[in-house]
Design a protein around this motif. Sequence first.
Motif, PDB file in Angstrom:
ATOM      1  N   LEU A  94      -4.640   0.529  -2.483  1.00 31.52           N
ATOM      2  CA  LEU A  94      -4.885   2.044  -2.428  1.00 31.52           C
ATOM      3  C   LEU A  94      -5.160   1.820  -4.241  1.00 31.52           C
ATOM      4  CD1 LEU A  94      -3.725   4.643  -0.756  1.00 31.52           C
ATOM      5  CD2 LEU A  94      -1.598   4.544  -2.773  1.00 31.52           C
TER       6      LEU A  94
ATOM      7  N   SER B 256      -5.821   5.391  -4.926  1.00 34.43           N
ATOM      8  CA  SER B 256      -5.441   6.922  -5.747  1.00 34.43           C
ATOM      9  C   SER B 256      -5.139   7.041  -6.819  1.00 34.43           C
ATOM     10  CB  SER B 256      -4.606   8.001  -5.173  1.00 34.43           C
ATOM     11  OG  SER B 256      -3.716   7.675  -4.700  1.00 34.43           O
TER      12      SER B 256
ATOM     13  N   GLU C 147       3.000   3.381 -13.806  1.00 32.35           N
ATOM     14  CA  GLU C 147       3.555   3.792 -14.553  1.00 32.35           C
ATOM     15  C   GLU C 147       4.957   4.335 -14.756  1.00 32.35           C
ATOM     16  OE1 GLU C 147       1.506   7.659 -15.611  1.00 32.35           O
ATOM     17  OE2 GLU C 147       2.258   7.348 -17.732  1.00 32.35           O
TER      18      GLU C 147
ATOM     19  N   GLN D   7      -2.759   8.057  -8.016  1.00 37.21           N
ATOM     20  CA  GLN D   7      -0.905   8.530  -7.656  1.00 37.21           C
ATOM     21  C   GLN D   7      -0.943   6.956  -7.872  1.00 37.21           C
ATOM     22  OE1 GLN D   7      -2.555  10.831  -6.192  1.00 37.21           O
ATOM     23  NE2 GLN D   7      -1.375  11.671  -7.629  1.00 37.21           N
ATOM     24  N   THR D   8      -1.540   5.207  -7.445  1.00 39.78           N
ATOM     25  CA  THR D   8      -1.243   4.090  -7.570  1.00 39.78           C
ATOM     26  C   THR D   8      -1.037   3.731  -8.890  1.00 39.78           C
ATOM     27  OG1 THR D   8      -2.320   3.203  -6.076  1.00 39.78           O
ATOM     28  CG2 THR D   8      -2.128   1.864  -7.648  1.00 39.78           C
TER      29      THR D   8
ATOM     30  N   GLY E 126      -0.170   7.214  -0.437  1.00 40.55           N
ATOM     31  CA  GLY E 126       0.736   5.977  -0.059  1.00 40.55           C
ATOM     32  C   GLY E 126       2.733   6.519  -0.448  1.00 40.55           C
TER      33      GLY E 126
ATOM     34  N   ARG F   2      -0.667   6.476 -11.622  1.00 37.29           N
ATOM     35  CA  ARG F   2       1.307   7.305 -11.868  1.00 37.29           C
ATOM     36  C   ARG F   2       2.769   5.914 -11.385  1.00 37.29           C
ATOM     37  NH1 ARG F   2       0.227  10.904 -15.406  1.00 37.29           N
ATOM     38  NH2 ARG F   2      -1.090  12.713 -14.640  1.00 37.29           N
ATOM     39  N   THR F   3       2.512   5.142 -10.066  1.00 38.37           N
ATOM     40  CA  THR F   3       3.391   4.563  -9.501  1.00 38.37           C
ATOM     41  C   THR F   3       3.857   3.419 -10.477  1.00 38.37           C
ATOM     42  OG1 THR F   3       3.110   5.167  -7.464  1.00 38.37           O
ATOM     43  CG2 THR F   3       4.656   2.838  -7.585  1.00 38.37           C
TER      44      THR F   3
ATOM     45  N   TYR G 138       9.948  11.327  -9.358  1.00 34.50           N
ATOM     46  CA  TYR G 138       8.140  11.393  -9.021  1.00 34.50           C
ATOM     47  C   TYR G 138       8.402  11.474  -7.370  1.00 34.50           C
ATOM     48  CZ  TYR G 138       3.704   8.874  -8.004  1.00 34.50           C
ATOM     49  OH  TYR G 138       2.620   8.980  -7.747  1.00 34.50           O
ATOM     50  N   GLU G 139       9.492  10.448  -6.881  1.00 31.73           N
ATOM     51  CA  GLU G 139       9.808  10.710  -5.420  1.00 31.73           C
ATOM     52  C   GLU G 139      10.068  12.812  -4.670  1.00 31.73           C
ATOM     53  OE1 GLU G 139       9.044   8.793  -3.510  1.00 31.73           O
ATOM     54  OE2 GLU G 139       9.563   7.070  -3.295  1.00 31.73           O
TER      55      GLU G 139
ATOM     56  N   ASP H  68       0.414  -0.954  -0.112  1.00 30.72           N
ATOM     57  CA  ASP H  68       0.110  -0.113  -0.449  1.00 30.72           C
ATOM     58  C   ASP H  68       0.910   1.397  -0.203  1.00 30.72           C
ATOM     59  OD1 ASP H  68      -2.576  -0.929   0.042  1.00 30.72           O
ATOM     60  OD2 ASP H  68      -2.721  -1.152   1.420  1.00 30.72           O
ATOM     61  N   LEU H  69       2.178   1.145   0.173  1.00 32.65           N
ATOM     62  CA  LEU H  69       3.565   2.022   0.381  1.00 32.65           C
ATOM     63  C   LEU H  69       3.797   2.393  -1.144  1.00 32.65           C
ATOM     64  CD1 LEU H  69       4.012   4.482   2.089  1.00 32.65           C
ATOM     65  CD2 LEU H  69       6.207   3.223   2.163  1.00 32.65           C
ATOM     66  N   MET H  70       3.159   3.997  -1.895  1.00 31.57           N
ATOM     67  CA  MET H  70       4.167   3.547  -3.412  1.00 31.57           C
ATOM     68  C   MET H  70       5.940   3.814  -3.729  1.00 31.57           C
ATOM     69  SD  MET H  70       0.949   3.166  -4.887  1.00 31.57           S
ATOM     70  CE  MET H  70       0.607   2.039  -3.858  1.00 31.57           C
ATOM     71  N   SER H  71       6.370   4.262  -2.184  1.00 32.55           N
ATOM     72  CA  SER H  71       7.494   4.677  -2.181  1.00 32.55           C
ATOM     73  C   SER H  71       8.476   3.232  -2.302  1.00 32.55           C
ATOM     74  CB  SER H  71       8.233   4.873  -1.100  1.00 32.55           C
ATOM     75  OG  SER H  71       8.250   6.380  -1.524  1.00 32.55           O
ATOM     76  N   ASN H  72       7.832   2.183  -2.032  1.00 32.86           N
ATOM     77  CA  ASN H  72       7.722   0.694  -1.425  1.00 32.86           C
ATOM     78  C   ASN H  72       8.194   0.340  -3.045  1.00 32.86           C
ATOM     79  OD1 ASN H  72       8.981   0.643   0.696  1.00 32.86           O
ATOM     80  ND2 ASN H  72       6.796  -0.978   1.595  1.00 32.86           N
ATOM     81  N   VAL H  73       6.587   0.590  -3.491  1.00 30.84           N
ATOM     82  CA  VAL H  73       6.806   0.119  -5.052  1.00 30.84           C
ATOM     83  C   VAL H  73       7.579   0.780  -5.174  1.00 30.84           C
ATOM     84  CG1 VAL H  73       5.743  -0.247  -7.538  1.00 30.84           C
ATOM     85  CG2 VAL H  73       4.401  -0.501  -4.330  1.00 30.84           C
ATOM     86  N   LEU H  74       7.812   1.951  -5.589  1.00 29.41           N
ATOM     87  CA  LEU H  74       9.012   2.390  -6.213  1.00 29.41           C
ATOM     88  C   LEU H  74      11.083   0.993  -6.164  1.00 29.41           C
ATOM     89  CD1 LEU H  74       7.670   5.522  -6.861  1.00 29.41           C
ATOM     90  CD2 LEU H  74       7.591   4.390  -8.338  1.00 29.41           C
TER      91      LEU H  74
ATOM     92  N   ALA I 182       7.103   2.401 -12.126  1.00 27.57           N
ATOM     93  CA  ALA I 182       7.651   1.393 -12.387  1.00 27.57           C
ATOM     94  C   ALA I 182       7.815   0.591 -13.338  1.00 27.57           C
ATOM     95  CB  ALA I 182       7.307   1.246 -10.846  1.00 27.57           C
TER      96      ALA I 182
END
Lengths: 124, 308
Positions: free
Chosen positions: A58, A60, A68, A62-63, B268, A65-66, B211-212, A39-45, A70
């Motif tokens: 999650l 939103s 896309e 931003q999911t 997130g 975007r993430t 992004y970050e 659920d944490l997008m930074s972890n996915v990145l 990643a």
Amino acid sequence: MEVATGPMTLRRIQEMLGASCITADPPLDLEALVGCASDLMSNVLAFGRPHAILLTGLTSPQTVRTAEVADCVAVCFAYGRQPPAETIELAEGSGIPLFVTPLTLYAASGRLYELGLPGCPEIE
Amino acid sequence: MNRKETVNELQLLVYELDVESAMTKEVVTVSPDLAMDKLPKILKSNRITGVPVTEDGRLVGIISLEDYVRWAADDGKPSCVGDVMTRKVHTIYSDEPLVSAVSRLERFACGRLPVLDRTTDTLAGIVTKGDVIESMLGNLEIDYREEGLRTYRTSRFFEDIVSDSTELSFAYEIRGESISEGGEVASSLKKTLRRLGMHPDVVRRAAITVYEAEMNVIIYAKAGRVRVSIDQHHISMVVEDEGPGIPDLEQAMAPGFSTAPESVRELGFGAGMGLPNIKQCAESFEIESVVGEGTTLRVSFHMEEACA
């Protein structure tokens, strides 16, 4: 029991998770090489690998975007959670197929893992 | 592709496209009879900060979070939206060129413009800067496809230019606190780098970094900008903001350390992985921060693989 690990088509993932697809014309023959659940997008990145199926709770934009950024092949929302319209719209625009499974995040990840789809750092 | 050509193409597009092609057609509206205390819920559930007020489809005003706060601070006596709303609203007609929308958004420093239908004078949609950018990028992409243009290999691209040294640069503005726009810069830069034919791994790492960094600016600062420059061997990126600055850089670099609010965590982000992630993605990493002034992040990526 030994299970052969390897890529899995979106068609098989959809079937195994009892998921519905909520974007138009999903490319069901596309293959996911790995699975990634957070659920944490930074972890996915940070820990994601290209061509992953992203499982998350999650919903939103931003999911998307993430996914896309990643290079994920698709996103599957757990807990039967329907994303808001803006998320779907963004996904349609960026060509990321979206699925919804009634399973929990744990169960959905476990099922794909059991069927042989590896986790992210394992393919290195 | 040549940068000047792209600029010309973009310039043409803002004149050629009309507001209707870019606007959002499904607009949340409220009636002037709505009780003020019902307003926050509507704004919150739609994640918007302002909403047009209509009566029989006709725009009669606009009510924003700011109006609500002012009303609440002023005793919050039971009133309806019609008594509190701003009546003088800047609008635009759906058949006007996009360039008018851009200049009006800029001139009146507003985030959105209600769009009116010229014949019926009723509300037809709403247009934001994000809508304009998206519509132009979308149309550029269609143009590229129609022309059958292939992406260049970056090495070829630089070889084709006759000069002692060549550098391409792109700049992007980030609005602080525009949480819903988070990721737009990363998405645009990724498309651009791909179009230049760069190696997917470099593109991915550069996009993750932006992004970050973009989320950091949005979470903590009022405004910021990203400057990307590309030469034959490197992508360099500078992300600057006018934020509060970071008092303890070592602490900020520690995975899991965060001072982000809950609203960001719900999306997130803000779990203290941003800077460590960036450091992991980039080949060089420098950060400078002055409390009360802002933060500057400099990173670079080698493109040896992309040029091979």
